[in-house]
Design a protein around this motif. Structure first.
Motif, PDB file in Angstrom:
ATOM      1  N   LYS A  45       0.812  -1.233   0.115  1.00  0.00           N
ATOM      2  CA  LYS A  45      -0.112   0.107   0.087  1.00  0.00           C
ATOM      3  C   LYS A  45       0.878   1.263  -0.137  1.00  0.00           C
ATOM      4  N   THR A  46       0.652   2.163  -0.986  1.00  0.00           N
ATOM      5  CA  THR A  46       1.310   3.393  -1.180  1.00  0.00           C
ATOM      6  C   THR A  46       0.639   4.549  -0.870  1.00  0.00           C
ATOM      7  N   ASN A  47      -0.753   4.401  -1.129  1.00  0.00           N
ATOM      8  CA  ASN A  47      -1.584   5.615  -0.829  1.00  0.00           C
ATOM      9  C   ASN A  47      -2.586   5.196   0.257  1.00  0.00           C
ATOM     10  N   ASP A  48      -2.716   6.305   1.026  1.00  0.00           N
ATOM     11  CA  ASP A  48      -3.826   6.033   2.213  1.00  0.00           C
ATOM     12  C   ASP A  48      -5.052   6.114   1.671  1.00  0.00           C
ATOM     13  N   ASN A  49      -5.408   6.659   0.653  1.00  0.00           N
ATOM     14  CA  ASN A  49      -6.817   6.613   0.276  1.00  0.00           C
ATOM     15  C   ASN A  49      -7.109   5.285  -0.682  1.00  0.00           C
ATOM     16  N   ASP A  50      -6.217   4.389  -0.857  1.00  0.00           N
ATOM     17  CA  ASP A  50      -6.587   3.322  -1.416  1.00  0.00           C
ATOM     18  C   ASP A  50      -7.009   2.146  -0.681  1.00  0.00           C
ATOM     19  N   VAL A  51      -8.335   1.968  -0.779  1.00  0.00           N
ATOM     20  CA  VAL A  51      -8.879   0.933   0.251  1.00  0.00           C
ATOM     21  C   VAL A  51      -8.904  -0.462  -0.140  1.00  0.00           C
ATOM     22  N   ASN A  52      -8.475  -0.677  -1.471  1.00  0.00           N
ATOM     23  CA  ASN A  52      -8.458  -2.039  -1.836  1.00  0.00           C
ATOM     24  C   ASN A  52      -7.534  -2.914  -1.016  1.00  0.00           C
ATOM     25  N   ASP A  53      -6.565  -2.551  -0.240  1.00  0.00           N
ATOM     26  CA  ASP A  53      -5.659  -3.237   0.356  1.00  0.00           C
ATOM     27  C   ASP A  53      -6.213  -3.634   1.880  1.00  0.00           C
ATOM     28  N   LYS A  54      -7.342  -2.889   2.184  1.00  0.00           N
ATOM     29  CA  LYS A  54      -7.825  -3.154   3.575  1.00  0.00           C
ATOM     30  C   LYS A  54      -8.345  -4.426   3.729  1.00  0.00           C
ATOM     31  N   PHE A  55      -8.251  -5.077   5.006  1.00  0.00           N
ATOM     32  CA  PHE A  55      -8.698  -6.256   5.277  1.00  0.00           C
ATOM     33  C   PHE A  55     -10.184  -6.017   6.088  1.00  0.00           C
ATOM     34  N   THR A  56     -10.531  -4.889   6.217  1.00  0.00           N
ATOM     35  CA  THR A  56     -11.774  -4.578   6.857  1.00  0.00           C
ATOM     36  C   THR A  56     -12.555  -3.635   5.858  1.00  0.00           C
ATOM     37  N   SER A  57     -13.955  -3.469   6.303  1.00  0.00           N
ATOM     38  CA  SER A  57     -14.734  -2.755   5.455  1.00  0.00           C
ATOM     39  C   SER A  57     -14.250  -1.217   5.290  1.00  0.00           C
ATOM     40  N   SER A  58     -14.299  -0.408   4.427  1.00  0.00           N
ATOM     41  CA  SER A  58     -14.021   0.689   4.076  1.00  0.00           C
ATOM     42  C   SER A  58     -14.318   1.748   5.022  1.00  0.00           C
ATOM     43  N   THR A  59     -15.552   1.567   5.667  1.00  0.00           N
ATOM     44  CA  THR A  59     -15.899   2.312   6.721  1.00  0.00           C
ATOM     45  C   THR A  59     -15.374   2.361   8.056  1.00  0.00           C
ATOM     46  N   TYR A  60     -14.823   1.072   8.220  1.00  0.00           N
ATOM     47  CA  TYR A  60     -14.381   0.630   9.567  1.00  0.00           C
ATOM     48  C   TYR A  60     -13.314   1.459   9.985  1.00  0.00           C
ATOM     49  N   SER A  61     -13.005   1.975  11.055  1.00  0.00           N
ATOM     50  CA  SER A  61     -11.647   2.694  11.539  1.00  0.00           C
ATOM     51  C   SER A  61     -11.513   2.579  12.999  1.00  0.00           C
ATOM     52  N   ILE A  62     -10.310   2.588  13.389  1.00  0.00           N
ATOM     53  CA  ILE A  62     -10.086   2.859  15.030  1.00  0.00           C
ATOM     54  C   ILE A  62      -9.410   3.945  15.261  1.00  0.00           C
ATOM     55  N   LYS A  63      -9.812   4.973  15.940  1.00  0.00           N
ATOM     56  CA  LYS A  63      -9.162   6.109  16.183  1.00  0.00           C
ATOM     57  C   LYS A  63      -8.347   6.242  17.610  1.00  0.00           C
ATOM     58  N   ALA A  64      -7.474   6.779  17.444  1.00  0.00           N
ATOM     59  CA  ALA A  64      -6.922   7.110  19.085  1.00  0.00           C
ATOM     60  C   ALA A  64      -7.792   8.086  19.509  1.00  0.00           C
ATOM     61  N   ILE A  65      -7.858   7.923  21.093  1.00  0.00           N
ATOM     62  CA  ILE A  65      -8.355   8.752  21.916  1.00  0.00           C
ATOM     63  C   ILE A  65      -8.065   9.991  22.264  1.00  0.00           C
ATOM     64  N   LYS A  66      -8.556  11.090  22.236  1.00  0.00           N
ATOM     65  CA  LYS A  66      -7.904  12.216  22.645  1.00  0.00           C
ATOM     66  C   LYS A  66      -8.145  12.526  24.053  1.00  0.00           C
ATOM     67  N   ILE A  67      -7.178  12.508  24.900  1.00  0.00           N
ATOM     68  CA  ILE A  67      -7.316  12.726  26.353  1.00  0.00           C
ATOM     69  C   ILE A  67      -7.553  14.255  26.665  1.00  0.00           C
ATOM     70  N   PRO A  68      -8.878  14.471  27.356  1.00  0.00           N
ATOM     71  CA  PRO A  68      -9.149  15.764  27.998  1.00  0.00           C
ATOM     72  C   PRO A  68      -8.166  16.488  28.471  1.00  0.00           C
ATOM     73  N   GLU A  69      -7.952  17.782  28.057  1.00  0.00           N
ATOM     74  CA  GLU A  69      -7.079  18.541  28.741  1.00  0.00           C
ATOM     75  C   GLU A  69      -7.604  18.811  30.245  1.00  0.00           C
ATOM     76  N   ASN A  70      -6.676  19.235  31.335  1.00  0.00           N
ATOM     77  CA  ASN A  70      -6.875  19.346  32.717  1.00  0.00           C
ATOM     78  C   ASN A  70      -7.676  18.307  33.382  1.00  0.00           C
ATOM     79  N   LEU A  71      -7.183  17.050  33.238  1.00  0.00           N
ATOM     80  CA  LEU A  71      -7.671  15.752  33.969  1.00  0.00           C
ATOM     81  C   LEU A  71      -7.647  16.262  35.332  1.00  0.00           C
ATOM     82  N   GLU A  72      -8.831  15.871  36.216  1.00  0.00           N
ATOM     83  CA  GLU A  72      -8.327  16.161  37.608  1.00  0.00           C
ATOM     84  C   GLU A  72      -9.456  14.976  37.962  1.00  0.00           C
ATOM     85  N   PHE A  73      -8.894  14.487  39.320  1.00  0.00           N
ATOM     86  CA  PHE A  73      -9.949  13.424  40.372  1.00  0.00           C
ATOM     87  C   PHE A  73     -10.107  14.050  41.623  1.00  0.00           C
ATOM     88  N   ALA A  74     -11.442  14.210  41.817  1.00  0.00           N
ATOM     89  CA  ALA A  74     -11.551  14.591  43.131  1.00  0.00           C
ATOM     90  C   ALA A  74     -11.153  16.209  43.462  1.00  0.00           C
TER      91      ALA A  74
END
Length: 320
Positions: A45-74
């Motif tokens: 795979k040389t092109n991120d837009n080329d979905v023919n190489d994917k082993f999953t559905s073209s709509t399936y994606s796993i995204k990194a979680i953005k950690i909230p700023e200013n985390l606090e506990f109690a």
């Protein structure tokens, strides 16, 4: 061997060879049709837009979680600028966001049980964030740990007794949500008095006040976030934080549900009892319910009887 037999043998060998060659060719064709190719024909795979190489559905994606700023506990800030703290927190946000079935069960059960836990924390002066300890300790269920800790708040028998709970084979108040929540509050308030921060009080709830005192003394630090305390205790606060932020804003983390999907606590009336009960199943029948329904509301009753030789006052919930 005479000539006719030799000719017949040769023809037989030719026929069998043809069958084997055809079978091999057919297998190769099947492998190619199934998507398996030799190493020389694998696409890179040389092109991120080329979905023919994917082993999953073209709509399936796993995204990194953005950690909230200013985390606090109690009300206490979480120092996520420290790389190891950021990684620990990131791990728990990822694990608990993408463990979808468990997350939905958290949401459903929280709707049922938080209305019981929250007023007790407020009454006792314990920050509301501590309700998430019950989430990560037991998934808001009356479970038993390998070490013998029980109930929503996972209390050991000795600690439960020290904080005012009755624990025996007949009555185990670690399964009484209101009473065990109050016992947890007593422990946490004492730990806060001992260590000075709610963060260390939470760590002590998991590891024990003696262990936390030892770690702080030996390592000459005074903060949970500077403590090397073993992987389970080091994951403890990050797991609480993940539960807090996901349950506080579940749809932001991809959880979709309707109000009707959530669990609710059943309606009930309360009966005062200060005598023994010889047969709880019979007691339930006399109150127009079943043994099962009564025990679901009163899991602290551990047997089909209530001994109560001391004539202690108990309050038993009866489903409407």
């Amino acid at each position: 061997m005479n000539k006719p037999l030799r000719i017949l043998a040769i023809l037989s060998l030719i026929f069998l060879s043809g069958i084997l060659i055809n079978a091999v060719q057919q297998d190769n064709t099947n492998i190619q049709e199934a998507g398996f190719t030799s190493s020389s024909s694998v696409k890179t795979k040389t092109n991120d837009n080329d979905v023919n190489d994917k082993f999953t559905s073209s709509t399936y994606s796993i995204k990194a979680i953005k950690i909230p700023e200013n985390l606090e506990f109690a009300g206490e800030r979480v120092p996520i600028e420290k790389p190891h703290i950021w990684e620990d927190v990131d791990r728990e946000f990822l694990v608990n966001t993408y463990w979808q079935s468990n997350g939905l069960l958290w949401i459903k059960r929280a709707h049922k049980y938080f209305p019981i836990i929250e007023p007790i924390l407020k009454e006792k002066g314990v920050p509301d964030d501590f309700k998430y300890i019950a989430v990560i300790e037991s998934n808001l269920m009356n479970v038993t740990s390998p070490a013998g800790a029980k109930g929503f708040w996972q209390q050991l028998s000795a600690t439960a007794r020290e904080n005012g709970l009755e624990v025996n084979s007949n009555v185990d108040e670690r399964y009484h949500l209101e009473k065990t929540t109050r016992a947890a509050c007593s422990y946490l308030l004492d730990a806060k008095e001992t260590f000075g921060t709610w963060t260390l009080a939470a760590a002590a709830y998991h590891s024990g006040k003696g262990n936390i005192s030892k770690y702080l003394r030996e390592q000459m630090v005074d903060s949970y976030y500077d403590l090397l305390s073993g992987p389970n205790t080091e994951r403890y606060l990050p797991r609480i934080l993940a539960a807090k932020y996901i349950l506080s804003n579940p749809k932001k983390y991809g959880f979709q549900f309707d109000e009707s999907d959530l669990y609710t606590y059943p309606e009930y009336t309360t009966v005062k009892v200060d005598t023994p009960i010889a047969n709880i199943a019979q007691f339930a029948k006399e109150h127009n319910t079943t043994y099962r329904e009564l025990k679901l509301l009163n899991p602290w009753l551990r047997e089909n009887k209530l001994n109560n030789k001391s004539r202690k006052v108990y309050f038993i919930d009866i489903p409407k």
